[in-house]
Design a protein around this motif. Structure first.
Motif, PDB file in Angstrom:
ATOM      1  N   LYS A   1       0.806  -1.216   0.000  1.00 14.94           N
ATOM      2  CA  LYS A   1       0.000   0.000   0.000  1.00 14.94           C
ATOM      3  C   LYS A   1       0.841   1.268   0.000  1.00 14.94           C
ATOM      4  O   LYS A   1       0.495   2.260  -0.629  1.00 14.94           O
ATOM      5  CB  LYS A   1      -0.926  -0.009   1.220  1.00 14.94           C
ATOM      6  CG  LYS A   1      -1.912   1.148   1.259  1.00 14.94           C
ATOM      7  CD  LYS A   1      -2.843   1.036   2.433  1.00 14.94           C
ATOM      8  CE  LYS A   1      -3.818   2.214   2.461  1.00 14.94           C
ATOM      9  NZ  LYS A   1      -4.726   2.154   3.628  1.00 14.94           N
ATOM     10  N   SER A   2       1.953   1.269   0.717  1.00 19.08           N
ATOM     11  CA  SER A   2       2.824   2.441   0.788  1.00 19.08           C
ATOM     12  C   SER A   2       4.271   1.978   0.890  1.00 19.08           C
ATOM     13  O   SER A   2       4.546   0.787   1.037  1.00 19.08           O
ATOM     14  CB  SER A   2       2.468   3.301   2.008  1.00 19.08           C
ATOM     15  OG  SER A   2       2.734   2.591   3.208  1.00 19.08           O
ATOM     16  N   GLU A   3       5.193   2.923   0.833  1.00 22.55           N
ATOM     17  CA  GLU A   3       6.611   2.581   0.942  1.00 22.55           C
ATOM     18  C   GLU A   3       6.920   1.933   2.286  1.00 22.55           C
ATOM     19  O   GLU A   3       7.735   1.025   2.391  1.00 22.55           O
ATOM     20  CB  GLU A   3       7.454   3.842   0.753  1.00 22.55           C
ATOM     21  CG  GLU A   3       8.935   3.575   0.610  1.00 22.55           C
ATOM     22  CD  GLU A   3       9.722   4.804   0.217  1.00 22.55           C
ATOM     23  OE1 GLU A   3      10.938   4.828   0.484  1.00 22.55           O
ATOM     24  OE2 GLU A   3       9.129   5.738  -0.354  1.00 22.55           O
ATOM     25  N   ALA A   4       6.214   2.418   3.347  1.00 22.91           N
ATOM     26  CA  ALA A   4       6.413   1.840   4.673  1.00 22.91           C
ATOM     27  C   ALA A   4       5.892   0.406   4.735  1.00 22.91           C
ATOM     28  O   ALA A   4       6.270  -0.368   5.617  1.00 22.91           O
ATOM     29  CB  ALA A   4       5.705   2.691   5.731  1.00 22.91           C
ATOM     30  N   GLY A   5       5.019   0.055   3.779  1.00 22.94           N
ATOM     31  CA  GLY A   5       4.470  -1.296   3.749  1.00 22.94           C
ATOM     32  C   GLY A   5       5.490  -2.351   3.392  1.00 22.94           C
ATOM     33  O   GLY A   5       5.290  -3.542   3.658  1.00 22.94           O
ATOM     34  N   VAL A   6       6.607  -1.936   2.778  1.00 19.78           N
ATOM     35  CA  VAL A   6       7.698  -2.874   2.491  1.00 19.78           C
ATOM     36  C   VAL A   6       8.420  -3.142   3.803  1.00 19.78           C
ATOM     37  O   VAL A   6       9.169  -2.301   4.291  1.00 19.78           O
ATOM     38  CB  VAL A   6       8.668  -2.279   1.448  1.00 19.78           C
ATOM     39  CG1 VAL A   6       9.815  -3.251   1.185  1.00 19.78           C
ATOM     40  CG2 VAL A   6       7.933  -1.947   0.165  1.00 19.78           C
ATOM     41  N   ARG A   7       8.221  -4.307   4.373  1.00 21.05           N
ATOM     42  CA  ARG A   7       8.726  -4.550   5.727  1.00 21.05           C
ATOM     43  C   ARG A   7       8.909  -6.041   5.984  1.00 21.05           C
ATOM     44  O   ARG A   7       8.414  -6.880   5.223  1.00 21.05           O
ATOM     45  CB  ARG A   7       7.752  -3.980   6.770  1.00 21.05           C
ATOM     46  CG  ARG A   7       6.377  -4.645   6.762  1.00 21.05           C
ATOM     47  CD  ARG A   7       5.349  -3.787   7.499  1.00 21.05           C
ATOM     48  NE  ARG A   7       4.081  -4.477   7.736  1.00 21.05           N
ATOM     49  CZ  ARG A   7       3.123  -4.600   6.828  1.00 21.05           C
ATOM     50  NH1 ARG A   7       3.302  -4.124   5.607  1.00 21.05           N
ATOM     51  NH2 ARG A   7       1.989  -5.228   7.127  1.00 21.05           N
ATOM     52  N   THR A   8       9.621  -6.339   7.073  1.00 21.60           N
ATOM     53  CA  THR A   8       9.761  -7.715   7.551  1.00 21.60           C
ATOM     54  C   THR A   8       8.954  -7.843   8.831  1.00 21.60           C
ATOM     55  O   THR A   8       9.197  -7.117   9.799  1.00 21.60           O
ATOM     56  CB  THR A   8      11.234  -8.057   7.828  1.00 21.60           C
ATOM     57  OG1 THR A   8      11.970  -7.954   6.603  1.00 21.60           O
ATOM     58  CG2 THR A   8      11.363  -9.466   8.376  1.00 21.60           C
ATOM     59  N   VAL A   9       7.996  -8.739   8.823  1.00 18.77           N
ATOM     60  CA  VAL A   9       7.075  -8.904   9.947  1.00 18.77           C
ATOM     61  C   VAL A   9       7.516 -10.083  10.813  1.00 18.77           C
ATOM     62  O   VAL A   9       7.839 -11.157  10.300  1.00 18.77           O
ATOM     63  CB  VAL A   9       5.630  -9.133   9.447  1.00 18.77           C
ATOM     64  CG1 VAL A   9       4.678  -9.313  10.624  1.00 18.77           C
ATOM     65  CG2 VAL A   9       5.184  -7.960   8.584  1.00 18.77           C
ATOM     66  N   VAL A  10       7.532  -9.874  12.133  1.00 15.21           N
ATOM     67  CA  VAL A  10       7.949 -10.913  13.076  1.00 15.21           C
ATOM     68  C   VAL A  10       6.718 -11.639  13.620  1.00 15.21           C
ATOM     69  O   VAL A  10       5.734 -11.005  14.015  1.00 15.21           O
ATOM     70  CB  VAL A  10       8.741 -10.304  14.247  1.00 15.21           C
ATOM     71  CG1 VAL A  10       9.145 -11.387  15.251  1.00 15.21           C
ATOM     72  CG2 VAL A  10       9.971  -9.572  13.728  1.00 15.21           C
ATOM     73  N   ILE A  11       6.788 -12.971  13.658  1.00 14.94           N
ATOM     74  CA  ILE A  11       5.708 -13.794  14.211  1.00 14.94           C
ATOM     75  C   ILE A  11       6.070 -14.159  15.647  1.00 14.94           C
ATOM     76  O   ILE A  11       7.180 -14.638  15.911  1.00 14.94           O
ATOM     77  CB  ILE A  11       5.521 -15.078  13.376  1.00 14.94           C
ATOM     78  CG1 ILE A  11       5.215 -14.707  11.913  1.00 14.94           C
ATOM     79  CG2 ILE A  11       4.407 -15.947  13.958  1.00 14.94           C
ATOM     80  CD1 ILE A  11       5.178 -15.906  10.983  1.00 14.94           C
ATOM     81  N   PRO A  12       5.174 -13.944  16.626  1.00 12.15           N
ATOM     82  CA  PRO A  12       5.460 -14.296  18.031  1.00 12.15           C
ATOM     83  C   PRO A  12       5.804 -15.779  18.194  1.00 12.15           C
ATOM     84  O   PRO A  12       5.336 -16.625  17.413  1.00 12.15           O
ATOM     85  CB  PRO A  12       4.149 -13.945  18.749  1.00 12.15           C
ATOM     86  CG  PRO A  12       3.485 -12.935  17.871  1.00 12.15           C
ATOM     87  CD  PRO A  12       3.847 -13.323  16.472  1.00 12.15           C
TER      88      PRO A  12
END
Length: 401
Positions: A278-289
Protein backbone atom coordinates in the motif's frame (compact mmCIF):
# COMPACT_ATOMS: atom_id res chain seq x y z
CA UNK A 1 21.20 25.23 -33.62
CA UNK A 2 17.96 23.63 -34.92
CA UNK A 3 16.22 27.03 -34.93
CA UNK A 4 19.08 28.54 -36.96
CA UNK A 5 18.89 25.74 -39.53
CA UNK A 6 15.12 26.15 -39.82
CA UNK A 7 15.45 29.92 -40.31
CA UNK A 8 18.14 29.39 -42.94
CA UNK A 9 15.97 26.89 -44.81
CA UNK A 10 12.96 29.24 -44.81
CA UNK A 11 14.98 32.33 -45.78
CA UNK A 12 16.54 30.50 -48.71
CA UNK A 13 13.31 29.06 -50.03
CA UNK A 14 14.19 25.51 -49.07
CA UNK A 15 10.96 25.13 -47.10
CA UNK A 16 7.57 26.37 -48.25
CA UNK A 17 5.76 27.39 -45.06
CA UNK A 18 2.41 27.71 -46.85
CA UNK A 19 2.72 24.13 -48.05
CA UNK A 20 3.71 22.91 -44.57
CA UNK A 21 0.75 24.73 -43.04
CA UNK A 22 -1.56 23.23 -45.65
CA UNK A 23 -0.30 19.72 -44.87
CA UNK A 24 -0.78 20.28 -41.14
CA UNK A 25 -4.37 21.39 -41.70
CA UNK A 26 -5.06 18.42 -43.97
CA UNK A 27 -3.70 16.00 -41.36
CA UNK A 28 -5.82 17.68 -38.69
CA UNK A 29 -8.95 17.34 -40.84
CA UNK A 30 -8.16 13.66 -41.39
CA UNK A 31 -7.60 13.12 -37.67
CA UNK A 32 -10.92 14.75 -36.73
CA UNK A 33 -12.84 12.83 -39.42
CA UNK A 34 -11.34 9.54 -38.17
CA UNK A 35 -12.47 10.48 -34.68
CA UNK A 36 -16.08 10.76 -35.89
CA UNK A 37 -17.93 7.59 -34.74
CA UNK A 38 -20.77 7.81 -37.28
CA UNK A 39 -20.93 7.00 -40.97
CA UNK A 40 -21.01 9.82 -43.53
CA UNK A 41 -23.16 8.87 -46.54
CA UNK A 42 -24.80 10.28 -49.65
CA UNK A 43 -28.56 10.03 -49.99
CA UNK A 44 -30.53 9.17 -53.13
CA UNK A 45 -31.39 12.82 -53.73
CA UNK A 46 -27.71 13.84 -53.70
CA UNK A 47 -27.55 15.29 -50.19
CA UNK A 48 -24.98 14.12 -47.64
CA UNK A 49 -25.82 12.88 -44.15
CA UNK A 50 -24.29 11.91 -40.82
CA UNK A 51 -25.09 11.90 -37.11
CA UNK A 52 -23.70 14.15 -34.38
CA UNK A 53 -23.77 13.40 -30.65
CA UNK A 54 -26.58 15.03 -28.67
CA UNK A 55 -26.82 15.21 -24.86
CA UNK A 56 -30.59 14.77 -24.80
CA UNK A 57 -31.30 12.41 -27.70
CA UNK A 58 -28.00 10.56 -27.87
CA UNK A 59 -27.49 11.50 -31.51
CA UNK A 60 -29.19 13.66 -34.17
CA UNK A 61 -29.09 13.42 -37.95
CA UNK A 62 -27.54 16.28 -39.91
CA UNK A 63 -27.57 16.95 -43.68
CA UNK A 64 -25.66 19.18 -46.11
CA UNK A 65 -25.66 19.68 -49.89
CA UNK A 66 -22.15 18.36 -50.51
CA UNK A 67 -19.60 15.98 -49.02
CA UNK A 68 -17.23 18.84 -48.23
CA UNK A 69 -19.97 20.72 -46.35
CA UNK A 70 -20.93 17.71 -44.23
CA UNK A 71 -17.25 17.03 -43.50
CA UNK A 72 -16.77 20.67 -42.50
CA UNK A 73 -19.73 20.31 -40.13
CA UNK A 74 -18.19 17.21 -38.55
CA UNK A 75 -14.74 18.79 -38.29
CA UNK A 76 -16.21 21.93 -36.75
CA UNK A 77 -18.08 19.90 -34.14
CA UNK A 78 -15.08 17.85 -33.02
CA UNK A 79 -12.77 20.86 -33.12
CA UNK A 80 -15.12 22.66 -30.75
CA UNK A 81 -15.16 19.62 -28.47
CA UNK A 82 -11.37 19.64 -28.33
CA UNK A 83 -11.20 23.35 -27.64
CA UNK A 84 -14.04 23.34 -25.11
CA UNK A 85 -14.53 19.85 -23.65
CA UNK A 86 -16.93 19.03 -20.84
CA UNK A 87 -15.78 18.65 -17.25
CA UNK A 88 -16.33 14.90 -17.63
CA UNK A 89 -14.08 14.73 -20.69
CA UNK A 90 -11.31 16.66 -18.93
CA UNK A 91 -11.60 14.40 -15.88
CA UNK A 92 -11.37 11.24 -18.00
CA UNK A 93 -8.34 12.63 -19.82
CA UNK A 94 -6.63 13.46 -16.50
CA UNK A 95 -7.52 10.15 -14.84
CA UNK A 96 -6.59 7.98 -17.85
CA UNK A 97 -3.33 9.86 -18.40
CA UNK A 98 -2.22 9.34 -14.80
CA UNK A 99 -2.89 5.62 -15.20
CA UNK A 100 -0.95 5.46 -18.48
CA UNK A 101 2.02 7.24 -16.84
CA UNK A 102 1.78 4.78 -13.90
CA UNK A 103 1.29 7.61 -11.44
CA UNK A 104 -1.74 5.76 -10.05
CA UNK A 105 -2.82 2.12 -9.85
CA UNK A 106 -5.84 0.54 -11.53
CA UNK A 107 -7.56 0.55 -8.14
CA UNK A 108 -7.03 4.31 -7.69
CA UNK A 109 -8.18 4.91 -11.27
CA UNK A 110 -11.40 3.04 -10.48
CA UNK A 111 -11.91 4.85 -7.17
CA UNK A 112 -11.47 8.23 -8.88
CA UNK A 113 -14.17 7.28 -11.42
CA UNK A 114 -16.53 6.19 -8.67
CA UNK A 115 -16.09 9.47 -6.79
CA UNK A 116 -16.56 11.49 -9.98
CA UNK A 117 -19.70 9.60 -11.02
CA UNK A 118 -21.23 10.09 -7.60
CA UNK A 119 -20.88 13.87 -7.68
CA UNK A 120 -20.51 15.03 -11.28
CA UNK A 121 -23.32 13.16 -13.05
CA UNK A 122 -25.06 16.41 -14.10
CA UNK A 123 -22.50 19.13 -13.38
CA UNK A 124 -19.91 17.19 -15.38
CA UNK A 125 -21.86 17.83 -18.61
CA UNK A 126 -20.97 21.54 -18.50
CA UNK A 127 -18.34 22.84 -20.90
CA UNK A 128 -15.12 23.73 -19.10
CA UNK A 129 -14.83 27.21 -20.65
CA UNK A 130 -18.40 28.05 -19.69
CA UNK A 131 -17.96 27.26 -15.98
CA UNK A 132 -16.92 30.13 -13.76
CA UNK A 133 -14.65 29.79 -10.73
CA UNK A 134 -17.46 30.66 -8.29
CA UNK A 135 -19.73 28.04 -9.90
CA UNK A 136 -17.22 25.31 -9.06
CA UNK A 137 -16.87 26.63 -5.50
CA UNK A 138 -20.66 26.68 -5.05
CA UNK A 139 -20.90 23.17 -6.47
CA UNK A 140 -18.27 21.79 -4.08
CA UNK A 141 -19.81 23.50 -1.04
CA UNK A 142 -23.29 22.23 -1.97
CA UNK A 143 -22.04 18.65 -2.27
CA UNK A 144 -21.14 18.63 1.43
CA UNK A 145 -24.78 18.98 2.46
CA UNK A 146 -26.43 17.33 -0.56
CA UNK A 147 -24.41 14.12 -0.19
CA UNK A 148 -23.88 14.43 3.60
CA UNK A 149 -20.15 14.10 3.14
CA UNK A 150 -17.64 13.19 5.80
CA UNK A 151 -14.34 15.10 5.89
CA UNK A 152 -12.70 12.18 4.07
CA UNK A 153 -15.43 12.09 1.43
CA UNK A 154 -14.99 15.80 0.78
CA UNK A 155 -11.23 15.35 0.58
CA UNK A 156 -11.72 12.69 -2.14
CA UNK A 157 -14.01 15.04 -4.07
CA UNK A 158 -11.46 17.85 -3.86
CA UNK A 159 -8.69 15.53 -5.06
CA UNK A 160 -10.38 14.65 -8.35
CA UNK A 161 -11.63 18.22 -8.84
CA UNK A 162 -8.15 19.66 -8.30
CA UNK A 163 -6.75 17.08 -10.73
CA UNK A 164 -9.14 17.85 -13.58
CA UNK A 165 -8.78 21.63 -13.09
CA UNK A 166 -4.98 21.42 -13.14
CA UNK A 167 -5.24 19.44 -16.37
CA UNK A 168 -7.57 22.11 -17.78
CA UNK A 169 -5.13 24.85 -16.72
CA UNK A 170 -2.25 23.03 -18.43
CA UNK A 171 -4.29 22.90 -21.63
CA UNK A 172 -5.10 26.62 -21.22
CA UNK A 173 -8.83 25.86 -21.04
CA UNK A 174 -9.15 27.93 -17.85
CA UNK A 175 -7.26 30.97 -16.58
CA UNK A 176 -8.13 31.20 -12.87
CA UNK A 177 -5.80 30.06 -10.06
CA UNK A 178 -6.74 26.52 -9.06
CA UNK A 179 -5.22 26.58 -5.58
CA UNK A 180 -6.86 29.90 -4.71
CA UNK A 181 -10.21 28.38 -5.65
CA UNK A 182 -9.81 25.73 -2.94
CA UNK A 183 -8.41 28.18 -0.38
CA UNK A 184 -11.53 30.33 -0.71
CA UNK A 185 -14.01 27.48 -0.11
CA UNK A 186 -16.51 28.29 2.65
CA UNK A 187 -16.36 25.03 4.65
CA UNK A 188 -15.43 24.09 8.21
CA UNK A 189 -15.08 20.90 10.27
CA UNK A 190 -18.59 21.34 11.68
CA UNK A 191 -20.09 21.05 8.17
CA UNK A 192 -19.10 17.41 7.72
CA UNK A 193 -21.04 14.34 8.79
CA UNK A 194 -19.42 12.65 11.75
CA UNK A 195 -19.13 8.87 11.73
CA UNK A 196 -19.34 7.51 15.26
CA UNK A 197 -18.27 3.91 15.71
CA UNK A 198 -18.32 2.15 19.04
CA UNK A 199 -15.31 0.21 20.28
CA UNK A 200 -17.18 -3.10 20.00
CA UNK A 201 -17.59 -2.45 16.26
CA UNK A 202 -13.91 -1.69 15.69
CA UNK A 203 -11.90 -4.26 17.69
CA UNK A 204 -12.15 -7.69 19.29
CA UNK A 205 -12.34 -7.14 23.03
CA UNK A 206 -10.50 -9.14 25.68
CA UNK A 207 -13.29 -11.75 25.81
CA UNK A 208 -13.94 -12.07 22.07
CA UNK A 209 -10.35 -12.51 20.93
CA UNK A 210 -9.58 -15.72 22.93
CA UNK A 211 -12.93 -17.10 21.81
CA UNK A 212 -12.10 -16.44 18.16
CA UNK A 213 -8.50 -17.68 18.43
CA UNK A 214 -9.60 -20.99 19.96
CA UNK A 215 -12.27 -21.45 17.30
CA UNK A 216 -9.73 -20.84 14.51
CA UNK A 217 -7.28 -23.35 16.03
CA UNK A 218 -10.01 -25.97 16.34
CA UNK A 219 -11.14 -25.45 12.74
CA UNK A 220 -7.85 -25.09 10.88
CA UNK A 221 -8.13 -24.83 7.14
CA UNK A 222 -6.45 -22.51 4.63
CA UNK A 223 -8.71 -19.53 5.30
CA UNK A 224 -8.60 -19.83 9.09
CA UNK A 225 -4.81 -20.23 9.02
CA UNK A 226 -4.68 -16.94 7.15
CA UNK A 227 -6.97 -15.24 9.67
CA UNK A 228 -4.83 -16.56 12.54
CA UNK A 229 -1.74 -15.09 10.87
CA UNK A 230 -3.53 -11.74 10.76
CA UNK A 231 -4.29 -11.90 14.51
CA UNK A 232 -0.64 -12.76 15.23
CA UNK A 233 0.97 -10.13 12.97
CA UNK A 234 -1.56 -7.44 12.04
CA UNK A 235 -0.89 -7.97 8.33
CA UNK A 236 -3.38 -6.37 5.91
CA UNK A 237 -5.80 -8.76 4.22
CA UNK A 238 -4.60 -7.60 0.78
CA UNK A 239 -1.03 -8.41 1.79
CA UNK A 240 -2.09 -11.80 3.17
CA UNK A 241 -3.60 -13.13 -0.05
CA UNK A 242 -0.53 -12.00 -2.04
CA UNK A 243 1.99 -13.94 0.10
CA UNK A 244 4.37 -16.43 -1.49
CA UNK A 245 6.49 -19.12 0.20
CA UNK A 246 9.70 -17.34 -0.79
CA UNK A 247 9.04 -14.51 1.70
CA UNK A 248 9.00 -16.77 4.79
CA UNK A 249 12.11 -17.37 6.91
CA UNK A 250 11.64 -19.19 10.25
CA UNK A 251 9.55 -16.78 12.36
CA UNK A 252 9.48 -13.84 9.93
CA UNK A 253 8.09 -13.02 6.51
CA UNK A 254 8.59 -10.14 4.10
CA UNK A 255 5.70 -8.03 2.79
CA UNK A 256 6.36 -7.06 -0.80
CA UNK A 257 2.99 -7.33 -2.55
CA UNK A 258 -0.68 -6.61 -2.07
CA UNK A 259 -3.95 -7.23 -3.86
CA UNK A 260 -5.48 -4.50 -6.01
CA UNK A 261 -8.97 -4.27 -7.50
CA UNK A 262 -10.06 -2.54 -10.70
CA UNK A 263 -12.77 -2.66 -13.33
CA UNK A 264 -12.04 -4.95 -16.26
CA UNK A 265 -13.01 -4.39 -19.89
CA UNK A 266 -16.05 -6.63 -19.41
CA UNK A 267 -17.39 -4.37 -16.65
CA UNK A 268 -16.54 -6.82 -13.87
CA UNK A 269 -14.09 -6.32 -11.02
CA UNK A 270 -10.62 -7.79 -11.48
CA UNK A 271 -8.59 -8.82 -8.43
CA UNK A 272 -4.87 -8.76 -9.21
CA UNK A 273 -1.58 -8.67 -7.33
CA UNK A 274 0.41 -5.44 -7.31
CA UNK A 275 4.17 -5.84 -6.93
CA UNK A 276 4.29 -3.20 -4.20
CA UNK A 277 2.34 -2.85 -0.94
CA UNK A 278 0.00 0.00 0.00
CA UNK A 279 2.82 2.44 0.79
CA UNK A 280 6.61 2.58 0.94
CA UNK A 281 6.41 1.84 4.67
CA UNK A 282 4.47 -1.30 3.75
CA UNK A 283 7.70 -2.87 2.49
CA UNK A 284 8.73 -4.55 5.73
CA UNK A 285 9.76 -7.72 7.55
CA UNK A 286 7.07 -8.90 9.95
CA UNK A 287 7.95 -10.91 13.08
CA UNK A 288 5.71 -13.79 14.21
CA UNK A 289 5.46 -14.30 18.03
CA UNK A 290 7.09 -17.47 19.42
CA UNK A 291 3.80 -19.09 20.40
CA UNK A 292 2.64 -18.82 16.78
CA UNK A 293 5.75 -20.26 15.13
CA UNK A 294 3.79 -23.45 14.56
CA UNK A 295 1.77 -21.48 12.01
CA UNK A 296 4.85 -21.33 9.76
CA UNK A 297 4.91 -25.14 9.60
CA UNK A 298 1.24 -25.19 8.63
CA UNK A 299 1.78 -22.48 6.02
CA UNK A 300 4.65 -24.43 4.40
CA UNK A 301 2.20 -27.23 3.66
CA UNK A 302 -0.27 -24.92 1.92
CA UNK A 303 0.14 -25.14 -1.87
CA UNK A 304 3.90 -25.96 -1.48
CA UNK A 305 4.56 -26.18 -5.23
CA UNK A 306 2.35 -23.29 -6.30
CA UNK A 307 3.05 -19.58 -6.63
CA UNK A 308 0.75 -18.26 -3.89
CA UNK A 309 0.22 -19.69 -0.42
CA UNK A 310 -3.47 -19.02 0.04
CA UNK A 311 -5.36 -20.74 -2.78
CA UNK A 312 -8.81 -22.36 -3.07
CA UNK A 313 -9.63 -26.00 -3.82
CA UNK A 314 -9.03 -25.37 -7.52
CA UNK A 315 -5.55 -23.96 -6.97
CA UNK A 316 -6.66 -20.42 -7.72
CA UNK A 317 -5.35 -17.57 -5.56
CA UNK A 318 -7.85 -16.52 -2.91
CA UNK A 319 -9.07 -12.92 -3.05
CA UNK A 320 -9.62 -10.62 -0.10
CA UNK A 321 -13.34 -11.32 -0.50
CA UNK A 322 -12.77 -15.00 0.35
CA UNK A 323 -11.17 -14.06 3.67
CA UNK A 324 -13.82 -11.42 4.42
CA UNK A 325 -16.69 -13.84 3.88
CA UNK A 326 -15.05 -16.47 6.09
CA UNK A 327 -14.42 -13.91 8.83
CA UNK A 328 -18.07 -12.86 8.75
CA UNK A 329 -19.17 -16.49 9.07
CA UNK A 330 -16.80 -17.07 11.99
CA UNK A 331 -18.21 -14.08 13.85
CA UNK A 332 -21.77 -15.21 13.22
CA UNK A 333 -21.06 -18.73 14.51
CA UNK A 334 -19.54 -17.35 17.72
CA UNK A 335 -22.23 -14.73 18.29
CA UNK A 336 -19.69 -11.91 17.95
CA UNK A 337 -20.53 -8.57 16.35
CA UNK A 338 -19.52 -8.91 12.70
CA UNK A 339 -16.04 -7.52 12.16
CA UNK A 340 -14.07 -7.34 8.91
CA UNK A 341 -10.44 -8.51 8.60
CA UNK A 342 -9.35 -4.88 8.99
CA UNK A 343 -10.76 -4.95 12.53
CA UNK A 344 -8.25 -7.71 13.28
CA UNK A 345 -5.51 -5.30 12.23
CA UNK A 346 -6.99 -2.60 14.47
CA UNK A 347 -7.09 -5.09 17.34
CA UNK A 348 -3.41 -5.92 16.76
CA UNK A 349 -2.42 -2.25 16.73
CA UNK A 350 -4.42 -1.58 19.90
CA UNK A 351 -2.71 -4.46 21.73
CA UNK A 352 0.76 -3.15 20.85
CA UNK A 353 -0.14 0.37 22.00
CA UNK A 354 -1.81 -0.84 25.21
CA UNK A 355 1.36 -2.73 26.15
CA UNK A 356 3.50 0.33 25.36
CA UNK A 357 5.59 -1.49 22.75
CA UNK A 358 8.40 0.63 21.29
CA UNK A 359 6.99 3.04 18.68
CA UNK A 360 9.54 2.04 16.05
CA UNK A 361 8.63 -1.63 16.40
CA UNK A 362 4.91 -0.82 16.15
CA UNK A 363 5.45 1.17 12.96
CA UNK A 364 7.58 -1.60 11.44
CA UNK A 365 5.06 -4.32 12.26
CA UNK A 366 2.08 -2.28 11.06
CA UNK A 367 3.76 -0.76 8.01
CA UNK A 368 3.02 2.81 9.11
CA UNK A 369 5.18 5.86 8.47
CA UNK A 370 4.02 7.68 11.60
CA UNK A 371 2.99 6.39 15.04
CA UNK A 372 0.27 9.07 15.01
CA UNK A 373 -1.49 7.06 12.30
CA UNK A 374 -1.62 4.03 14.61
CA UNK A 375 -2.71 6.14 17.58
CA UNK A 376 -5.41 8.11 15.78
CA UNK A 377 -6.96 5.43 13.59
CA UNK A 378 -6.21 2.10 15.26
CA UNK A 379 -6.21 2.61 19.02
CA UNK A 380 -9.51 1.56 20.65
CA UNK A 381 -10.63 0.37 24.05
CA UNK A 382 -10.69 -3.46 24.20
CA UNK A 383 -11.71 -3.81 27.85
CA UNK A 384 -15.09 -5.33 28.63
CA UNK A 385 -17.67 -3.51 30.76
CA UNK A 386 -16.87 -5.79 33.73
CA UNK A 387 -13.16 -5.00 33.48
CA UNK A 388 -13.83 -1.27 33.19
CA UNK A 389 -16.13 -1.44 36.20
CA UNK A 390 -13.55 -3.34 38.22
CA UNK A 391 -10.78 -0.84 37.38
CA UNK A 392 -12.90 2.15 38.34
CA UNK A 393 -14.33 0.49 41.45
CA UNK A 394 -10.82 -0.19 42.80
CA UNK A 395 -9.77 3.45 42.63
CA UNK A 396 -9.43 4.82 46.21
CA UNK A 397 -11.38 7.94 45.35
CA UNK A 398 -14.44 5.89 44.43
CA UNK A 399 -14.38 3.64 47.53
CA UNK A 400 -17.25 4.14 49.95
CA UNK A 401 -16.02 5.85 53.16
Amino acid sequence: MDDELLKYAVDNGMINLSYVQEQIEMNKRKELLEKHPYKIWEGKEGKWYTYLPDEGKGRVQRERKSQKEIENLVIGYWKEQEENPSLTEVFEEWNDRRLELRKISNATHLRNKQVFNRHYKEFGKKKIKMVKEEEIQDFLEEQVSDKELTAKGFSNLKTITRGLLKRAKKRKLISFNVEELFQDLDTSDTDFRKVIKEDYEEVFNEEEMPLMINYLKENLDTKNIGILLMFATGIRVGELVALKHEVFDENTFKVRRTETRFMGENGKYVYAVKEFPKSEAGVRTVVIPDDYKWLCSKIKLLNPFGEYIFVDDHGKRMTTNCIRRRQEKNCKKLGIYRKSPHKIRKTYGTILLDHKVDNRLIMEQMGHTDIACTENYYHRNRRSIDTKSQILSNLPEFKAK
